[in-house]
Design a protein around this motif. Structure first.
Motif, PDB file in Angstrom:
ATOM      1  N   HIS A 151       0.822  -1.215   0.000  1.00  0.00           N
ATOM      2  CA  HIS A 151       0.000   0.000   0.000  1.00  0.00           C
ATOM      3  C   HIS A 151       0.860   1.271   0.000  1.00  0.00           C
ATOM      4  O   HIS A 151       0.562   2.226  -0.731  1.00  0.00           O
ATOM      5  CB  HIS A 151      -0.910  -0.012   1.236  1.00  0.00           C
ATOM      6  N   GLU A 207      -7.009   6.301  13.420  1.00  0.00           N
ATOM      7  CA  GLU A 207      -7.051   7.773  13.467  1.00  0.00           C
ATOM      8  C   GLU A 207      -6.348   8.300  12.224  1.00  0.00           C
ATOM      9  O   GLU A 207      -5.122   8.264  12.121  1.00  0.00           O
ATOM     10  CB  GLU A 207      -6.328   8.256  14.734  1.00  0.00           C
ATOM     11  N   ALA A 257      -4.628  10.676   9.504  1.00  0.00           N
ATOM     12  CA  ALA A 257      -3.823  11.894   9.584  1.00  0.00           C
ATOM     13  C   ALA A 257      -4.650  13.076   9.068  1.00  0.00           C
ATOM     14  O   ALA A 257      -5.401  12.932   8.098  1.00  0.00           O
ATOM     15  CB  ALA A 257      -2.548  11.736   8.753  1.00  0.00           C
ATOM     16  N   PHE A 297     -10.527  10.569   2.033  1.00  0.00           N
ATOM     17  CA  PHE A 297      -9.617   9.427   1.873  1.00  0.00           C
ATOM     18  C   PHE A 297     -10.039   8.325   2.851  1.00  0.00           C
ATOM     19  O   PHE A 297      -9.991   8.516   4.060  1.00  0.00           O
ATOM     20  CB  PHE A 297      -8.179   9.865   2.135  1.00  0.00           C
ATOM     21  N   ILE A 339       0.422   1.661  16.137  1.00  0.00           N
ATOM     22  CA  ILE A 339       1.216   1.544  14.921  1.00  0.00           C
ATOM     23  C   ILE A 339       1.004   2.823  14.113  1.00  0.00           C
ATOM     24  O   ILE A 339      -0.127   3.269  13.932  1.00  0.00           O
ATOM     25  CB  ILE A 339       0.760   0.338  14.070  1.00  0.00           C
ATOM     26  N   TYR A 395       1.118   4.418  10.633  1.00  0.00           N
ATOM     27  CA  TYR A 395       1.125   4.140   9.198  1.00  0.00           C
ATOM     28  C   TYR A 395       1.468   5.429   8.464  1.00  0.00           C
ATOM     29  O   TYR A 395       0.766   6.429   8.594  1.00  0.00           O
ATOM     30  CB  TYR A 395      -0.249   3.670   8.738  1.00  0.00           C
ATOM     31  N   ALA A 396       2.553   5.394   7.693  1.00  0.00           N
ATOM     32  CA  ALA A 396       2.937   6.577   6.920  1.00  0.00           C
ATOM     33  C   ALA A 396       2.679   6.320   5.436  1.00  0.00           C
ATOM     34  O   ALA A 396       2.384   5.196   5.036  1.00  0.00           O
ATOM     35  CB  ALA A 396       4.415   6.883   7.156  1.00  0.00           C
ATOM     36  N   ARG A 397       2.796   7.386   4.614  1.00  0.00           N
ATOM     37  CA  ARG A 397       2.639   7.195   3.153  1.00  0.00           C
ATOM     38  C   ARG A 397       3.799   6.380   2.598  1.00  0.00           C
ATOM     39  O   ARG A 397       3.664   5.745   1.562  1.00  0.00           O
ATOM     40  CB  ARG A 397       2.619   8.553   2.434  1.00  0.00           C
ATOM     41  N   HIS A 425       7.055   4.477   8.348  1.00  0.00           N
ATOM     42  CA  HIS A 425       6.240   3.675   9.265  1.00  0.00           C
ATOM     43  C   HIS A 425       6.954   3.610  10.622  1.00  0.00           C
ATOM     44  O   HIS A 425       8.177   3.554  10.694  1.00  0.00           O
ATOM     45  CB  HIS A 425       6.063   2.254   8.721  1.00  0.00           C
ATOM     46  N   PRO A 428       2.191  10.267  11.647  1.00  0.00           N
ATOM     47  CA  PRO A 428       3.388  10.011  10.840  1.00  0.00           C
ATOM     48  C   PRO A 428       4.120  11.291  10.460  1.00  0.00           C
ATOM     49  O   PRO A 428       3.524  12.358  10.375  1.00  0.00           O
ATOM     50  CB  PRO A 428       2.833   9.323   9.589  1.00  0.00           C
ATOM     51  N   TRP A 446      -2.783   5.851   2.501  1.00  0.00           N
ATOM     52  CA  TRP A 446      -3.387   6.285   3.756  1.00  0.00           C
ATOM     53  C   TRP A 446      -2.287   6.515   4.785  1.00  0.00           C
ATOM     54  O   TRP A 446      -1.218   5.887   4.735  1.00  0.00           O
ATOM     55  CB  TRP A 446      -4.350   5.217   4.275  1.00  0.00           C
ATOM     56  N   ALA A 447      -2.564   7.402   5.707  1.00  0.00           N
ATOM     57  CA  ALA A 447      -1.621   7.666   6.797  1.00  0.00           C
ATOM     58  C   ALA A 447      -2.410   7.928   8.067  1.00  0.00           C
ATOM     59  O   ALA A 447      -3.499   8.515   8.023  1.00  0.00           O
ATOM     60  CB  ALA A 447      -0.737   8.867   6.465  1.00  0.00           C
ATOM     61  N   GLY A 448      -1.869   7.471   9.170  1.00  0.00           N
ATOM     62  CA  GLY A 448      -2.539   7.683  10.452  1.00  0.00           C
ATOM     63  C   GLY A 448      -2.009   6.735  11.493  1.00  0.00           C
ATOM     64  O   GLY A 448      -0.919   6.171  11.350  1.00  0.00           O
ATOM     65  N   VAL A 449      -2.775   6.594  12.545  1.00  0.00           N
ATOM     66  CA  VAL A 449      -2.346   5.778  13.674  1.00  0.00           C
ATOM     67  C   VAL A 449      -3.422   4.752  14.004  1.00  0.00           C
ATOM     68  O   VAL A 449      -4.617   5.061  13.989  1.00  0.00           O
ATOM     69  CB  VAL A 449      -2.069   6.667  14.917  1.00  0.00           C
ATOM     70  N   LEU A 450      -3.002   3.537  14.265  1.00  0.00           N
ATOM     71  CA  LEU A 450      -3.904   2.521  14.793  1.00  0.00           C
ATOM     72  C   LEU A 450      -3.511   2.316  16.259  1.00  0.00           C
ATOM     73  O   LEU A 450      -2.455   1.744  16.554  1.00  0.00           O
ATOM     74  CB  LEU A 450      -3.770   1.215  14.002  1.00  0.00           C
ATOM     75  N   PRO A 451      -4.348   2.800  17.174  1.00  0.00           N
ATOM     76  CA  PRO A 451      -3.978   2.697  18.596  1.00  0.00           C
ATOM     77  C   PRO A 451      -4.041   1.246  19.080  1.00  0.00           C
ATOM     78  O   PRO A 451      -4.859   0.456  18.610  1.00  0.00           O
ATOM     79  CB  PRO A 451      -5.056   3.527  19.306  1.00  0.00           C
TER      80      PRO A 451
END
Lengths: 220, 220
Positions: free
Chosen positions: A140, A198, A200, A207, B91, B93-95, B100, B171, B184-189
């Protein structure tokens, strides 16, 4: 209520042992369900224990970090390391404080770290390290470029020398404490769960959270 | 949605530094909310990393184990140890795969282990180790007798040399990856929670789960 008896098993695994196949599968299960490891190595003669990401490919364990990290530079020189992955499954309350315990599964790997310099192996190592922490991300997110690859240190440790330790079930109380019946005994299970993703704030509007992230919170 | 910027802070703490008070409270918070530590020490010149229980009393960290365990006998002789407590919070998740990461809090203590031989100090150490894993058990379960005390090794490590490392937030993507908007980018707590208590099958009929156990599943 049926309960298995409490058991603590420690299995030291070396290649070629009679029980090698079963022991290997226990080892792989403990490793494959973990998220981070604790990497032990010597820095200036003193032990250091670092939490870090890892992954497994066959009988090779990979850990990674920045090439700027002194600890990893030391390990890259072929020193002995110990990598431990621990799952804490619950607290065991016994009638006596002495028999209080925890239920857990742990894998401990000993070996000499090998610095991964081949780009193909490094990419394969980063893939398994990524998939360990963030399954689905490898296909991804943007792949590492040459500069990023060069800035990433990857160490390989052979799984030849490993130990698996598991404790499960209820307390092992002394008979006289069971008879006295004065304290509660049992297990309080501990579980990890994922929260809601969560996103960004700088993502394009609308998105959507991809399935490999969004569905994780419904997995065990 | 408001989000704090991602931050990674590493604070090395030594007594007498200007920021000593704040740093100490960060260190104590990371230690006091953990359940197990990873104890690193040398056995036959090679590092070993053991998961084990611990507790804190003031600026002393205690770990315990069986006197039969060779690793702890070695540590009792005053060797250097490293004790690391890690909380994995999510975790990131970055682009790009390169960015990451994980959100975490960790405390790392370095020092020379001291074997606790005084019975009063050993009891106090076992109390804080018990209360770390099973708050309330010290006043509920049967106290250790002389034989049990003798069979328990307790090591003390001074908190004089410690480091706290925290990463939180989203990220840190490269600007071009944010603009590309392809991943996608964000955080999975990640959170831990307690399950329902499982009473031992050999408890007297009707023995109720005590509050210090039963209410834990409703705590954060």
């Amino acid at each position: 209520m049926t309960r298995q008896l409490s058991t603590t098993e420690r299995t030291t695994i070396r290649r070629g042992s009679d029980r090698a196949r079963t022991e290997r599968s226990d080892l792989h299960a403990a490793l494959d369900t973990g998220l981070i490891c604790h990497l032990g190595l010597l820095v200036d003669g003193a032990p250091r224990v670092l939490p870090t990401g890892y992954g497994r490919s066959g009988d090779t364990l990979y850990v990674h970090g920045s090439t700027g990290a002194r600890s990893l530079r030391e390990a890259a020189e072929g020193v002995e390391v110990c990598v431990t992955v621990t799952h804490l499954d619950g607290i065991v309350y016994a009638r006596s404080l002495f028999h209080h315990s925890v239920n857990f599964r742990s894998a401990m790997i000993h070996g000499r770290a090998r610095n991964v310099v081949d780009d193909d192996e490094k990419l394969q190592a980063l893939r398994v390290i990524t998939e360990q922490l963030a399954p689905g991300s490898w296909d991804h997110a943007r792949q590492p470029n040459k500069r990023e690859l060069a800035a990433t240190a990857v160490l390989a440790v052979d799984l030849a020398e490993a130990a698996v330790k598991v404790r499960s079930g209820g307390p092992n109380d002394d008979a006289e404490d069971v008879e006295a019946g004065e304290a509660w005994a049992g297990v309080l299970p501990l579980r990890m769960h994922w929260g809601a993703p969560e996103s960004a704030p700088d993502l394009p509007a609308g998105f959507e959270v991809p399935r490999h992230v969004g569905e994780r919170q419904y997995q065990r």
